[in-house]
Design an enzyme around this catalytic site. Structure first.
Site, PDB file in Angstrom:
ATOM      1  CB  CYS A  68       0.294  -6.313  -0.831  1.00 30.68           C
ATOM      2  SG  CYS A  68       0.055  -4.910  -1.675  1.00 30.68           S
ATOM      3  NE  ARG A  71       4.810  -6.446  -0.596  1.00 33.25           N
ATOM      4  CZ  ARG A  71       5.525  -7.319  -0.205  1.00 33.25           C
ATOM      5  NH1 ARG A  71       6.351  -7.085   0.718  1.00 33.25           N
ATOM      6  NH2 ARG A  71       5.577  -8.496  -0.706  1.00 33.25           N
ATOM      7  CD1 TRP A 241      -4.104  -0.229  -8.403  1.00 32.46           C
ATOM      8  CD2 TRP A 241      -3.631   1.783  -7.464  1.00 32.46           C
ATOM      9  NE1 TRP A 241      -2.824   0.130  -8.412  1.00 32.46           N
ATOM     10  CE2 TRP A 241      -2.369   1.142  -8.039  1.00 32.46           C
ATOM     11  CE3 TRP A 241      -3.525   2.941  -6.969  1.00 32.46           C
ATOM     12  CZ2 TRP A 241      -1.168   1.661  -8.110  1.00 32.46           C
ATOM     13  CZ3 TRP A 241      -2.173   3.725  -6.884  1.00 32.46           C
ATOM     14  CH2 TRP A 241      -1.124   2.973  -7.440  1.00 32.46           C
ATOM     15  CD  GLU A 246      -7.204  -7.270  -5.909  1.00 25.63           C
ATOM     16  OE1 GLU A 246      -6.891  -6.186  -6.072  1.00 25.63           O
ATOM     17  OE2 GLU A 246      -7.352  -7.534  -4.536  1.00 25.63           O
TER      18      GLU A 246
END
Ligand code: ARG
Length: 365
Positions: A68, A71, A241, A246
């Protein structure tokens, strides 16, 4: 005290309680809590986290998520303690409430909802969907597909259970929830006020809107197990979010997903006869621009990959000041467009440790 075996429930529990007290020095007496947890495991075969331990554990699980890039805000995760729920109907209801809270009219908030854990007398409940919101993917008799090919299997399962899909390209799947002790999932249609979506337009090309592309606002992963101190929470959907890529560089662009680059290139009038014209790359940039533009216009939180990369390096620096490593998976962190334009490309990261806990883990089986 004798050091407990590292991999055992006792070992994991003690390691977690120690970490919790190390990082939250105001949280009371560590030794007292350790004794309490050990006694409870001895008596019942497991133990219950305090609400504060649960919230801490869930936040650190996010902090530990090596794939991720987002973070930096791990401390702000809203943790909903729903451990008393293990039936499909109430879990579905609270997942819908999760989406409302997380969607927040467009100002997306990171939220996790934690339902009943696995226990000594059997597995807890589970959500079959990979995310709370996902579009159906229908296989056509002629081998073609409508919708998102990534969900073909889940779509088949929903249909087997009696859900009637309408064969639209962006059709939200029902939520499939298996309650504790139940063998088959039950399905629940998502209420309209839970599925905030954005229709995609391009800031310069009017034809773009005619493609009819859209995406939902809240990516809420629902098929990972949250593991804290040896306790496994198999139903613990969480969201952040979106980062634009992506959607713009994967969901709508990948050839085995919505595969939109050829049609966009055609509308742009690009020469697709050779890879060397970079028609894919040019179409990809326009698609990503449309995604960012449309979310912005709709007032829905979305990060661009330049800003999010910057934030991630700030996160690493902040953690380093606290004496903590930031394990990261380079191949997931570097954005799928313009990687080399972002600072996350030009470096390596602390190694990923599969044993690191608390963690969000892939479900096995
Ligand atoms: N990549 C996934 C998707 O496109 C979502 C993963 C989580 N993403 C996030 N921004 N929290 O749906």
């Amino acid at each position: 005290m004798v050091e407990p075996e590292a991999g055992s429930l006792v070992g994991q529990a003690v390691a977690f309680v120690r970490q919790y007290h190390r990082e939250q020095p105001a949280a009371g007496d560590e030794a007292v809590r350790v004794r309490q947890v050990l006694a409870e495991i001895e008596r019942t075969g497991s133990y219950r986290h305090t609400p504060q331990e649960l919230a801490f554990g869930a936040r650190v699980a996010w902090r530990n998520a090596a794939r991720c890039i987002g973070r930096l805000y791990w401390r702000s995760l809203v943790v909903r303690d729903l451990r008393h729920l293990d039936g499909p109907e109430e879990i579905a209801r609270e997942c819908f409430e999760h989406l409302r809270l997380a969607g927040n009219g467009g100002r997306i908030r990171p939220v996790v909802s934690v339902f009943a854990p696995d226990g000594p007398d059997g597995p807890g409940p589970r959500i079959e969907n990979p995310q709370l919101i996902r579009y159906a993917g229908h296989r056509q008799p002629d081998g073609g597909r409508i919708g998102d090919p990534a969900t073909a299997e889940l779509t088949d399962l929903a249909r087997d259970l009696g859900w009637k899909g309408g064969q639209e390209p962006f059709e939200v799947l029902p939520l499939l929830v298996t309650g504790r002790g139940e063998l088959r999932p039950r399905w629940y249609e998502l209420p309209e006020d839970t599925t905030l979506e954005v229709e995609l337009r391009h800031p310069e090309h009017a034809w773009f809107a005619e493609l009819g592309l859209r995406w939902y606002a809240v990516p809420a992963i629902s098929d990972m197990v949250l593991e804290i101190g040896g306790v496994r929470y198999p139903a613990a959907p969480f969201n952040g979010w979106y980062m634009g890529t992506e959607i713009g560089a994967r969901n709508l662009a990948d050839a085995d997903r919505y595969d939109q680059l050829p049609v966009i290139a055609e509308h742009l009038g690009l020469d697709t006869s050779s890879e060397r014209t970079l028609w894919r790359d040019r179409a990809l940039i326009e698609l990503n621009l449309a995604v960012l533009h449309s979310f912005q216009e709709a007032g829905v939180t979305m990060a661009d990959h330049h800003t999010e990369s910057d934030r991630f390096l700030r996160h690493i620096a902040q953690e380093a000041r606290l004496g903590r490593p930031t394990p990261a998976d380079w191949s997931w962190i570097v954005p799928p467009v313009s990687g080399g334009l972002t600072p996350v490309y030009h470096r390596y990261y602390d190694p990923v440790d599969p044993e690191l806990r608390p963690a969000f883990l892939p479900r096995t089986g």
